[in-house]
Design a protein around this motif. Structure first.
Motif, PDB file in Angstrom:
ATOM      1  N   ALA A 179      23.616 -12.979  -7.242  1.00 42.35           N
ATOM      2  CA  ALA A 179      23.239 -12.894  -8.475  1.00 42.35           C
ATOM      3  C   ALA A 179      22.474 -14.812  -8.531  1.00 42.35           C
ATOM      4  N   THR A 180      21.063 -14.275  -9.726  1.00 44.58           N
ATOM      5  CA  THR A 180      20.590 -15.680  -9.971  1.00 44.58           C
ATOM      6  C   THR A 180      20.367 -15.909 -11.311  1.00 44.58           C
ATOM      7  N   ALA A 181      20.941 -14.869 -12.693  1.00 46.91           N
ATOM      8  CA  ALA A 181      21.057 -15.668 -13.850  1.00 46.91           C
ATOM      9  C   ALA A 181      21.945 -15.392 -14.344  1.00 46.91           C
ATOM     10  N   VAL A 182      22.785 -15.745 -15.404  1.00 42.79           N
ATOM     11  CA  VAL A 182      24.407 -15.188 -15.740  1.00 42.79           C
ATOM     12  C   VAL A 182      24.316 -14.682 -16.662  1.00 42.79           C
ATOM     13  N   SER A 183      23.295 -13.648 -17.127  1.00 46.70           N
ATOM     14  CA  SER A 183      22.933 -12.629 -17.200  1.00 46.70           C
ATOM     15  C   SER A 183      23.700 -11.315 -17.075  1.00 46.70           C
ATOM     16  N   GLN A 184      23.380 -11.333 -15.804  1.00 42.27           N
ATOM     17  CA  GLN A 184      23.487 -10.897 -14.281  1.00 42.27           C
ATOM     18  C   GLN A 184      25.092 -10.557 -13.983  1.00 42.27           C
ATOM     19  N   PHE A 187      27.083 -19.361 -21.507  1.00 42.17           N
ATOM     20  CA  PHE A 187      26.984 -18.045 -22.514  1.00 42.17           C
ATOM     21  C   PHE A 187      26.650 -18.429 -24.179  1.00 42.17           C
ATOM     22  N   LEU A 188      27.045 -19.217 -24.447  1.00 43.03           N
ATOM     23  CA  LEU A 188      26.985 -19.232 -26.412  1.00 43.03           C
ATOM     24  C   LEU A 188      25.565 -20.028 -25.939  1.00 43.03           C
ATOM     25  N   GLN A 189      25.452 -21.219 -24.896  1.00 42.95           N
ATOM     26  CA  GLN A 189      23.972 -21.880 -25.559  1.00 42.95           C
ATOM     27  C   GLN A 189      22.635 -20.848 -25.043  1.00 42.95           C
ATOM     28  N   HIS A 190      23.107 -20.543 -23.919  1.00 42.94           N
ATOM     29  CA  HIS A 190      22.410 -18.995 -23.251  1.00 42.94           C
ATOM     30  C   HIS A 190      22.191 -18.092 -23.960  1.00 42.94           C
ATOM     31  N   ARG A 191      22.468 -18.123 -25.323  1.00 41.61           N
ATOM     32  CA  ARG A 191      22.797 -16.687 -25.909  1.00 41.61           C
ATOM     33  C   ARG A 191      23.052 -15.192 -26.204  1.00 41.61           C
ATOM     34  N   GLU A 195      30.132 -19.696  -3.898  1.00 35.29           N
ATOM     35  CA  GLU A 195      29.241 -20.098  -5.028  1.00 35.29           C
ATOM     36  C   GLU A 195      28.364 -18.398  -5.057  1.00 35.29           C
ATOM     37  N   ILE A 196      28.220 -18.068  -6.710  1.00 39.80           N
ATOM     38  CA  ILE A 196      26.988 -16.922  -7.174  1.00 39.80           C
ATOM     39  C   ILE A 196      26.224 -18.574  -7.608  1.00 39.80           C
ATOM     40  N   GLU A 197      24.885 -18.552  -6.514  1.00 43.30           N
ATOM     41  CA  GLU A 197      23.922 -19.711  -6.925  1.00 43.30           C
ATOM     42  C   GLU A 197      23.512 -19.528  -8.892  1.00 43.30           C
ATOM     43  N   VAL A 198      23.504 -18.980  -9.715  1.00 45.24           N
ATOM     44  CA  VAL A 198      22.357 -18.796 -10.424  1.00 45.24           C
ATOM     45  C   VAL A 198      21.569 -20.495 -11.111  1.00 45.24           C
ATOM     46  N   ALA A 199      20.750 -20.019 -11.940  1.00 42.01           N
ATOM     47  CA  ALA A 199      19.411 -21.084 -12.217  1.00 42.01           C
ATOM     48  C   ALA A 199      20.562 -21.513 -13.401  1.00 42.01           C
ATOM     49  N   GLU A 200      20.792 -21.105 -14.443  1.00 46.30           N
ATOM     50  CA  GLU A 200      21.488 -21.639 -15.279  1.00 46.30           C
ATOM     51  C   GLU A 200      22.104 -23.133 -15.070  1.00 46.30           C
TER      52      GLU A 200
END
Length: 339
Positions: A211-216, A242-246, A291-296
């Motif tokens: 995964a590359t984004a927290v939303s995933q 989470f909260l910071q990225h709505r 590690e799951i390297e997400v952009a955020e």
């Protein structure tokens, strides 16, 4: 109030009176207390009951009863009224010489007990958040134990918010923890040690490891380290990712008060967690967690530091442990730069 010792003494030259019962004679032995001798000495030294009661921090009525009982039980008048207050009777003068000797020996005995009593157990109470508990604190404790073998270190692992509360309540001498962005109090002294980062982790082979984004990861079940009675309330990763990225608050599979419990659950499930990045190279988990390297997550760093109460003076042992932690952190940072 003045401490009243229950130890009994029987001075020479004072005969115990006899009581008649049923035509016969029954002898009884009154119990003279050391405190009664101190009461008598105080009354004589201060010239009266009122001044003596103030000096002993007792009631005048209680002091009067104490000496009246002594005179009644032994049938001897020890005190008499004089022009300038209360004075010893002739019998009291003779008795007082014995009483002073008894009090002198009692004071010597108490001084010996105080000198030879077991010393208070020395201890340092330290709180740690997850990351310092993995390397920094364990590395320093070995040297600290060699320098202070008779000092016990009590370690408490909690979230940063809980550690701050414990420091302010004097339940901890200090905490080694991830520093929140805003501590929000002037009552704390903060000493930054080094910068670090967290990583989103899962077991090797996790289906979302790419995964590359927290939303995933929003639908994943998360494990956090903190107070099990307050899931997510003190977890900084929730605020940042989470909260910071709505994004809506994630689902918690478990809240563990131990990093080892969290690791165990990660290895045996498809849950994810945000934990110190150094776990990826730790001997206990290397090759088992990925590690799951997400952009955020990229570029996010935080500070680790020592937090103590501003107005509280640390004990020599606690102060030395804090100094050793600072020294080790500086040395580790220097070696990392060189490498």
């Amino acid at each position: 109030m003045q401490r009243r010792t229950a130890a009994a003494v029987q001075p020479h030259g004072v005969a115990a009176p006899a009581a008649r019962r049923g035509g016969g004679v029954v002898h009884y032995h009154p119990s003279m207390r050391i405190q009664q001798l101190r009461d008598l000495q105080a009354v004589v030294s201060h010239g009266g009951y009122r001044a003596a009661a103030r000096a002993l921090n007792v009631s005048q009525a209680g002091l009067t009863r104490s000496l009246a009982k002594l005179e009644e039980e032994y049938g001897v008048a020890l005190l008499q009224r004089a022009h300038q207050g209360i004075a010893l009777s002739p019998e009291g003068e003779e008795f007082m010489s014995y009483a002073r000797a008894v009090l002198h020996e009692a004071d010597r005995a108490e001084a010996w007990l105080l000198k030879t009593r077991r010393p208070a157990i020395k201890q340092v109470k330290v709180g740690v958040s997850v990351e310092p508990s993995l390397q920094l604190v364990p590395a320093v404790l070995k040297d600290f134990r060699q320098a202070f073998p008779k000092t016990t270190v009590h370690l408490t692992q909690r979230s940063s918010g809980e550690l701050v509360a414990a420091v302010l309540d004097n339940r901890l001498d200090f905490a080694v923890m991830r520093l929140p962005q805003n501590l929000g109090t002037d009552d704390l002294q903060v000493q930054p040690l080094y910068s670090s980062r967290a990583a989103i982790m899962a077991r090797e082979g996790h289906p979302l490891r790419g995964a590359t984004a927290v939303s995933q990861l929003a639908a994943c079940h998360w494990i956090v380290v903190g107070d099990p009675t307050r899931p997510g309330q003190q977890d900084e990763s929730i605020q940042e990712l989470f909260l910071q990225h709505r994004l809506r608050e994630p689902t918690f599979a478990a809240v563990s008060d131990s990093i080892f419990g969290a690791i165990s659950m990660l290895l045996d499930s498809d849950c994810v967690a945000r934990l110190p990045a150094q776990l990826l190279t730790h001997p206990m988990t290397v090759g088992k967690l990925v590690e799951i390297e997400v952009a955020e997550q990229a570029g996010l760093v935080h500070q680790i530091g020592i937090v103590s109460k501003s107005m509280r003076l640390l004990s020599p042992e606690a102060g030395q442990l804090a100094a050793m932690l600072r020294s080790f952190a500086r040395l580790s940072a220097t070696l990392t730069r060189i490498a």
